[in-house]
Structures are given as structure tokens and as C-alpha cells.
Design a protein around this motif. Structure first.
Motif, PDB file in Angstrom:
ATOM      1  N   THR A  13      71.636  29.485  -1.692  1.00 27.54           N
ATOM      2  CA  THR A  13      72.080  29.674  -3.070  1.00 27.54           C
ATOM      3  C   THR A  13      73.581  29.830  -3.250  1.00 27.54           C
ATOM      4  O   THR A  13      74.062  29.794  -4.374  1.00 27.54           O
ATOM      5  N   GLY A  14      74.286  30.052  -2.170  1.00 29.06           N
ATOM      6  CA  GLY A  14      75.666  30.474  -2.304  1.00 29.06           C
ATOM      7  C   GLY A  14      75.671  31.984  -2.509  1.00 29.06           C
ATOM      8  O   GLY A  14      74.617  32.618  -2.490  1.00 29.06           O
ATOM      9  N   ILE A  15      76.850  32.540  -2.733  1.00 29.39           N
ATOM     10  CA  ILE A  15      76.977  33.992  -2.819  1.00 29.39           C
ATOM     11  C   ILE A  15      77.913  34.372  -3.953  1.00 29.39           C
ATOM     12  O   ILE A  15      78.837  33.646  -4.280  1.00 29.39           O
ATOM     13  N   LYS A  16      77.636  35.496  -4.569  1.00 29.04           N
ATOM     14  CA  LYS A  16      78.408  36.106  -5.649  1.00 29.04           C
ATOM     15  C   LYS A  16      78.711  35.093  -6.776  1.00 29.04           C
ATOM     16  O   LYS A  16      77.784  34.588  -7.376  1.00 29.04           O
ATOM     17  N   GLU A  17      79.976  34.751  -7.036  1.00 28.48           N
ATOM     18  CA  GLU A  17      80.317  33.856  -8.145  1.00 28.48           C
ATOM     19  C   GLU A  17      79.806  32.429  -7.932  1.00 28.48           C
ATOM     20  O   GLU A  17      79.573  31.694  -8.888  1.00 28.48           O
ATOM     21  N   GLU A  18      79.626  32.025  -6.692  1.00 25.08           N
ATOM     22  CA  GLU A  18      79.160  30.664  -6.390  1.00 25.08           C
ATOM     23  C   GLU A  18      77.631  30.568  -6.359  1.00 25.08           C
ATOM     24  O   GLU A  18      77.083  29.510  -6.056  1.00 25.08           O
ATOM     25  N   PHE A  19      76.956  31.662  -6.670  1.00 21.84           N
ATOM     26  CA  PHE A  19      75.494  31.709  -6.600  1.00 21.84           C
ATOM     27  C   PHE A  19      74.868  30.721  -7.590  1.00 21.84           C
ATOM     28  O   PHE A  19      75.242  30.673  -8.750  1.00 21.84           O
ATOM     29  N   ASP A  20      73.897  29.937  -7.102  1.00 18.94           N
ATOM     30  CA  ASP A  20      73.169  28.984  -7.951  1.00 18.94           C
ATOM     31  C   ASP A  20      71.685  29.114  -7.643  1.00 18.94           C
ATOM     32  O   ASP A  20      71.207  28.667  -6.608  1.00 18.94           O
ATOM     33  N   ILE A  21      70.935  29.743  -8.556  1.00 16.83           N
ATOM     34  CA  ILE A  21      69.508  30.022  -8.349  1.00 16.83           C
ATOM     35  C   ILE A  21      68.704  28.737  -8.163  1.00 16.83           C
ATOM     36  O   ILE A  21      67.669  28.744  -7.493  1.00 16.83           O
ATOM     37  N   LYS A  22      69.189  27.633  -8.707  1.00 21.42           N
ATOM     38  CA  LYS A  22      68.456  26.352  -8.572  1.00 21.42           C
ATOM     39  C   LYS A  22      68.428  25.859  -7.127  1.00 21.42           C
ATOM     40  O   LYS A  22      67.608  25.031  -6.769  1.00 21.42           O
ATOM     41  N   LYS A  23      69.318  26.373  -6.306  1.00 23.16           N
ATOM     42  CA  LYS A  23      69.375  25.960  -4.900  1.00 23.16           C
ATOM     43  C   LYS A  23      68.538  26.862  -3.982  1.00 23.16           C
ATOM     44  O   LYS A  23      68.510  26.646  -2.777  1.00 23.16           O
ATOM     45  N   LEU A  24      67.874  27.856  -4.562  1.00 29.22           N
ATOM     46  CA  LEU A  24      67.063  28.791  -3.773  1.00 29.22           C
ATOM     47  C   LEU A  24      65.955  28.046  -3.035  1.00 29.22           C
ATOM     48  O   LEU A  24      65.206  27.279  -3.639  1.00 29.22           O
ATOM     49  N   ARG A  25      65.864  28.264  -1.737  1.00 32.85           N
ATOM     50  CA  ARG A  25      64.899  27.559  -0.891  1.00 32.85           C
ATOM     51  C   ARG A  25      63.526  28.218  -0.843  1.00 32.85           C
ATOM     52  O   ARG A  25      62.577  27.624  -0.330  1.00 32.85           O
ATOM     53  N   TYR A  26      63.410  29.449  -1.324  1.00 31.61           N
ATOM     54  CA  TYR A  26      62.158  30.202  -1.224  1.00 31.61           C
ATOM     55  C   TYR A  26      61.830  30.858  -2.558  1.00 31.61           C
ATOM     56  O   TYR A  26      62.718  31.256  -3.294  1.00 31.61           O
ATOM     57  N   ASN A  27      60.541  30.982  -2.842  1.00 26.43           N
ATOM     58  CA  ASN A  27      60.126  31.661  -4.068  1.00 26.43           C
ATOM     59  C   ASN A  27      60.151  33.180  -3.898  1.00 26.43           C
ATOM     60  O   ASN A  27      60.510  33.898  -4.808  1.00 26.43           O
TER      61      ASN A  27
END
Length: 175
Positions: free
Chosen positions: A19-33
Motif C-alpha cells: 500500500t505504501g506508507i503514511k502520505e503515499e498510502f493507497d488502500i487500492k493497492k492492499l494485497r490482503y483483505n
């Protein structure tokens, strides 16, 4: 954040999540539910869980806000009486089971997840049909972050006050 990302374990968590971290976080890239924190049921496990909750709260907060973070609840005790096997997740639950129908049972206290054989770990903590998971809320993570800040922060006075206030509650001190 630079100090956190220089830690190999934290870096591995960030990479695994995708997902990236902190400001770069993108929930759409989350690999797990579901991201499940699984630590020992003892005091040391509780400390590790607090550290992980603080990490997720500070650097991966949207995982909590969107309901993806959980805590697995492993048992602290195994009770066996004849062919009946029950698990207790706290000292209070152990006392209750012993009062009810497990008086005289053989008791095994787990010192950690590593004490369980693979079948016990699956049966009690990993099997989706039987395991107990607690969904982490922002309130849970905020509390963990506050405790972490008090106990690990640079200010001595809040730490001393916390220890004095809670010292009488300690039942199992691992020195």
C-alpha cells in the motif's frame, strides 16, 4: 519515518501490504483483505501487540479506518479432562471452566504460540471457522499509541505515574 523504514521487519510489512506508507498510502493497492496480528497470549505478546498497533496507527492508519486490521486471540491454557478438551483465553476464564465442568482437568499453560503443535495452533487460532478475531478500531489503536508514548517516550514523569497507578494490577511479572 526514516528511522521506522530502516527497520527490516517494518520494511517487510510495508512491502507485503503493497500500500505504501503514511502520505503515499493507497488502500487500492492492499494485497490482503485481513491483516491479522497474532502474538502470544502472555504479557510479552501484549507488549508486541501494542508496538504493532502503534505502527499501524501511525503509518498505516487507513487499514484500521477501513476495517482491515484484526487481532487473533490465542488461548493461554488448554484443559483436558478425559476426552474433553477446552481452551481458556485468560486466568478468569480458566477459573470459570474449573468451577463449572473441568474440575480436576489436566492444565497446560502455553508460554507462547511456539508451544502449540501445528494442529493446536490451527484449531485454536488459525482456523477461520473456530478462531476468535477482534477487529481493531481507531480507539484501540489510539489507546495503544498513548500507552506506547507514555512508556517509551522521553518524558519520565508520565511513565512514573503510569507505573505507580498500575503497579498493583500486575499479576505475572516476567523479570
Amino acid at each position: 519515518m526514516h528511522k521506522a523504514l530502516s527497520n527490516e521487519e517494518i520494511k517487510a510489512i510495508a512491502i507485503a501490504l503493497g500500500t505504501g506508507i503514511k502520505e503515499e498510502f493507497d488502500i487500492k493497492k492492499l494485497r490482503y483483505n485481513k491483516i491479522i496480528i497474532m502474538t502470544d497470549a502472555d504479557v510479552d505478546g501484549s507488549h508486541i501487540r501494542t508496538l504493532l498497533l502503534t505502527l499501524f496507527y501511525r503509518y498505516f492508519k487507513p487499514l484500521i479506518e477501513t476495517g482491515h486490521l484484526y487481532i487473533a486471540q490465542p488461548p493461554l491454557y488448554k484443559l483436558k479432562k478425559g476426552k474433553i478438551v477446552k481452551y481458556a483465553y485468560s486466568d478468569d476464564e480458566l477459573k470459570q471452566l474449573l468451577r463449572e465442568d473441568m474440575e480436576g482437568a489436566e492444565i497446560q499453560r502455553y508460554k507462547g504460540l511456539g508451544e502449540m503443535n501445528p494442529e493446536q495452533l490451527w484449531e485454536t487460532t488459525m482456523n477461520p471457522e473456530k478462531r476468535t478475531l477482534k477487529k481493531v478500531t481507531i480507539k484501540d489503536a489510539m489507546l495503544a499509541d498513548q500507552i506506547f508514548t507514555i512508556l517509551m517516550g522521553e518524558e519520565v514523569e508520565p511513565r512514573r505515574e503510569f507505573i505507580e497507578k498500575h503497579a498493583a494490577e500486575v499479576t505475572n511479572l516476567d523479570i
